[in-house]
Scaffold this motif. Structure first.
Motif, PDB file in Angstrom:
ATOM      1  N   ARG A  27       0.773  -0.786  -0.058  1.00  0.00           N
ATOM      2  CA  ARG A  27      -0.188  -0.167  -0.014  1.00  0.00           C
ATOM      3  C   ARG A  27       0.937   0.862   0.025  1.00  0.00           C
ATOM      4  N   ARG A  28       2.104   1.520   0.469  1.00  0.00           N
ATOM      5  CA  ARG A  28       2.986   2.262   0.703  1.00  0.00           C
ATOM      6  C   ARG A  28       3.792   2.621  -0.681  1.00  0.00           C
ATOM      7  N   SER A  60       1.051   3.466  -2.895  1.00  0.00           N
ATOM      8  CA  SER A  60      -0.091   5.254  -2.505  1.00  0.00           C
ATOM      9  C   SER A  60       1.774   6.529  -3.253  1.00  0.00           C
ATOM     10  N   LEU A 117      -5.514   0.095  -1.222  1.00  0.00           N
ATOM     11  CA  LEU A 117      -5.940   1.657  -0.205  1.00  0.00           C
ATOM     12  C   LEU A 117      -6.827   1.177   1.279  1.00  0.00           C
ATOM     13  N   ARG A 132      -3.094  11.157  -1.653  1.00  0.00           N
ATOM     14  CA  ARG A 132      -3.988   9.835  -0.621  1.00  0.00           C
ATOM     15  C   ARG A 132      -2.327   8.461  -0.677  1.00  0.00           C
TER      16      ARG A 132
END
Length: 90
Positions: free
Chosen positions: A14-15, A18, A54, A90
């Motif tokens: 996810r990081r 992003s 996310l 985000r």
């Protein structure tokens, strides 16, 4: 223990996702938004994977089998996510 490893990997993914999404230009994002109406299958799967990454916190504490993308419920949520001006940061 295995689930913790999976959740940790999802958090890292996810990081990374992003960071990459943050580098999209407005033009690229506009093209992606146009594809949300009736995207090719590969684009649809990619967008679903992004949505799952996310929103991975929604699945925390659930069994691996509960982590899935429900077209009927989650596709409209995905479309709203893409339409949100806060999506790219985000």
């Amino acid at each position: 223990e295995r689930l913790r490893g999976v959740m940790a990997a999802l958090g890292e993914a996810r990081r990374e996702a992003s960071e990459k999404v943050g580098h999209l230009t407005k033009r690229q994002l506009s093209e992606i938004k146009q594809l949300t109406r009736s995207p090719p299958e590969a684009v649809r799967r990619t967008l679903a994977a992004c949505w799952l990454l996310l929103n991975s916190e929604r699945f925390r504490g659930r069994p691996e089998t509960a982590v899935r993308f429900d077209d009927a419920k989650d596709w409209p949520r995905l479309q709203r996510m893409l339409a949100d001006d806060a999506f790219v940061p985000r």
